[in-house]
Scaffold this motif. Sequence first.
Motif, short mmCIF file in Angstrom:
data_model
loop_
_atom_site.label_atom_id
_atom_site.label_comp_id
_atom_site.label_asym_id
_atom_site.label_seq_id
_atom_site.Cartn_x
_atom_site.Cartn_y
_atom_site.Cartn_z
N ASN A 1 63.18 39.17 -5.80
CA ASN A 1 63.27 40.59 -5.42
C ASN A 1 63.99 40.78 -4.08
O ASN A 1 63.92 41.87 -3.49
N ALA A 2 64.68 39.75 -3.63
CA ALA A 2 65.23 39.77 -2.28
C ALA A 2 66.22 40.90 -2.03
O ALA A 2 66.37 41.37 -0.91
N GLU A 3 66.90 41.35 -3.08
CA GLU A 3 67.89 42.43 -2.89
C GLU A 3 67.30 43.80 -3.20
O GLU A 3 68.02 44.78 -3.33
N THR A 4 65.99 43.86 -3.33
CA THR A 4 65.31 45.12 -3.63
C THR A 4 64.38 45.50 -2.47
O THR A 4 64.26 44.76 -1.50
N GLY A 5 63.72 46.61 -2.62
CA GLY A 5 62.74 47.05 -1.62
C GLY A 5 61.34 46.49 -1.88
O GLY A 5 60.35 46.99 -1.33
N VAL A 6 61.28 45.48 -2.74
CA VAL A 6 59.98 44.87 -3.05
C VAL A 6 59.86 43.55 -2.29
O VAL A 6 60.68 42.66 -2.46
N THR A 7 58.85 43.44 -1.44
CA THR A 7 58.64 42.19 -0.70
C THR A 7 57.38 41.50 -1.19
O THR A 7 56.48 42.14 -1.74
N CYS A 8 57.33 40.20 -0.98
CA CYS A 8 56.15 39.42 -1.37
C CYS A 8 55.90 38.38 -0.28
O CYS A 8 56.79 37.60 0.06
N ASN A 9 54.70 38.41 0.28
CA ASN A 9 54.33 37.49 1.35
C ASN A 9 52.89 37.02 1.16
O ASN A 9 52.11 37.65 0.44
N ALA A 10 52.55 35.94 1.85
CA ALA A 10 51.19 35.42 1.77
C ALA A 10 50.54 35.43 3.15
O ALA A 10 51.22 35.27 4.17
N ILE A 11 49.24 35.64 3.14
CA ILE A 11 48.43 35.53 4.36
C ILE A 11 47.55 34.29 4.18
O ILE A 11 46.93 34.11 3.13
N CYS A 12 47.53 33.45 5.21
CA CYS A 12 46.79 32.19 5.12
C CYS A 12 45.68 32.16 6.17
O CYS A 12 45.89 31.66 7.29
N PRO A 13 44.49 32.68 5.83
CA PRO A 13 43.41 32.71 6.82
C PRO A 13 42.76 31.34 7.01
O PRO A 13 42.71 30.54 6.08
N GLY A 14 42.27 31.13 8.23
CA GLY A 14 41.33 30.02 8.47
C GLY A 14 39.94 30.50 8.10
O GLY A 14 39.77 31.37 7.24
N TRP A 15 38.92 29.96 8.78
CA TRP A 15 37.53 30.36 8.46
C TRP A 15 37.27 31.83 8.78
O TRP A 15 37.52 32.27 9.90
N ASP B 1 44.51 31.78 11.76
CA ASP B 1 43.55 30.71 11.52
C ASP B 1 42.94 30.10 12.78
O ASP B 1 42.45 28.96 12.74
N GLY B 2 42.99 30.82 13.89
CA GLY B 2 42.41 30.29 15.13
C GLY B 2 43.03 28.96 15.57
O GLY B 2 42.40 28.21 16.32
N GLY B 3 44.24 28.67 15.11
CA GLY B 3 44.94 27.47 15.54
C GLY B 3 44.82 26.28 14.58
O GLY B 3 45.38 25.21 14.83
N TRP B 4 44.12 26.47 13.48
CA TRP B 4 43.86 25.37 12.51
C TRP B 4 45.16 24.63 12.15
O TRP B 4 45.24 23.40 12.23
N TYR B 5 46.20 25.39 11.74
CA TYR B 5 47.42 24.79 11.18
C TYR B 5 48.32 24.21 12.28
O TYR B 5 49.23 23.44 12.01
N ALA B 6 48.05 24.56 13.54
CA ALA B 6 48.90 24.08 14.63
C ALA B 6 48.59 22.62 14.99
O ALA B 6 49.35 21.99 15.73
N GLU C 1 34.97 21.59 13.49
CA GLU C 1 35.71 20.57 12.73
C GLU C 1 37.17 20.94 12.53
O GLU C 1 38.05 20.07 12.56
N LYS C 2 37.46 22.23 12.30
CA LYS C 2 38.82 22.61 11.88
C LYS C 2 39.51 23.68 12.72
O LYS C 2 40.72 23.76 12.74
N GLN C 3 38.72 24.57 13.35
CA GLN C 3 39.32 25.80 13.89
C GLN C 3 39.25 25.77 15.43
O GLN C 3 38.20 26.06 16.00
N PRO C 4 40.38 25.42 16.11
CA PRO C 4 40.35 25.21 17.55
C PRO C 4 39.77 26.37 18.36
O PRO C 4 39.16 26.16 19.40
N HIS D 1 44.45 26.54 3.50
CA HIS D 1 44.45 25.52 2.44
C HIS D 1 45.60 25.70 1.45
O HIS D 1 45.70 24.97 0.46
N GLY D 2 46.46 26.67 1.69
CA GLY D 2 47.74 26.76 0.98
C GLY D 2 48.81 25.98 1.72
O GLY D 2 49.94 25.84 1.24
N LEU D 3 48.47 25.50 2.92
CA LEU D 3 49.44 24.80 3.78
C LEU D 3 49.02 23.37 4.07
O LEU D 3 49.86 22.50 4.26
N VAL D 4 47.73 23.14 4.17
CA VAL D 4 47.19 21.79 4.41
C VAL D 4 45.98 21.60 3.50
O VAL D 4 45.44 22.56 2.95
N ALA D 5 45.52 20.36 3.41
CA ALA D 5 44.40 20.06 2.50
C ALA D 5 43.12 19.72 3.27
O ALA D 5 43.15 19.48 4.48
#
Length: 260
Positions: A173-187, A254-259, A218-221, A144-148
């Motif tokens: 922080n791209a030129e440093t050793g600090v990274t930032c990423n997101a995980i987007c789970p389905g159900w 996400d079991g294919g939800w976003y695909a 309904e959502k998770q293939p 739900h950070g990618l679709v509604a």
Amino acid sequence: MLKGKVAVVTGSTSGIGLGVARALAAKGADIMLNGFGDPAEIEKIKTGIASEFGVRTAYSGADLSKPAETKGLIEAATSELGKVDILVNNAGIQVVSPVQDFPDDKWELVLSINLSAAFYAIKAVVPQMQARNWGRIINIASVHGLVASVNKAAYVSAKHGLVGLTKVVALENAETGVTCNAICPGWVLTPLVQKQIDAWAERESISNEEAGRRLLTEKQPSKQFVTPAQLGELAVFMCSDAASQLRGAAINMDGGWYAQ
Ligand code: NAD
């Protein structure tokens, strides 16, 4: 792999946060737990992780809807465990209602826990990560950070915002050793989703098992729930050297939800 690193995992007394905390501890990280729940149960989780994985653990009951307490969580982890190398912004809540009926106070609450808390925690932790030139910030967003979906105005807004925040922090922080990423789970079958299954079962007068099946269909293939342990392994990967150039990504598991 993470021996000597300290991780703060918000909302880790239950569900996905607990799965991520266990996976990081299994790799040797010391863990600052956070979240609500029965004090005896939380103590059991804290001592259980420490003895199972041979790591140090601490706990803070900071209420992340309050900026000062979020800042206090980072301060507590730094003073009790020495520093913070890994921050997992996981705490989150769900409120379901059509936009015209969405209670104002619930909108504010969802935004404060699911989005603003991540901002305040990141702001508090980034200087020490930059000073050591190593850090991993992982935001547990959502598909739900990618679709509604309908009836989730606050949640979808907060999670899209969290993906945006992830990109900004990654770039800064791209030129440093600090990274930032997101995980987007389905159900994922946690108390947060169980409540939605229970509501569905009541609304349609069907069993909880049938409601769970319909929710997935309904959502998770894949028609299978993602597990907290699987998400924990993705977080471990994000903390590895192999992921040092993974920056500003929002990875859906996400079991294919976003695909679709
Ligand atoms: P959960 O209800 O099992 O756990 C939520 C955790 O957050 C608990 O430890 C709770 O005590 C804590 N928490 C709630 N309000 C808090 C506050 N004000 N201050 C501090 N801690 C607080 O939920 P979950 O399903 O494990 O969700 C964890 C994260 O994953 C959330 O951000 C959620 O949006 C996200 N997510 C969940 C799913 C799913 O299907 N379960 C899917 C996508 C994303």
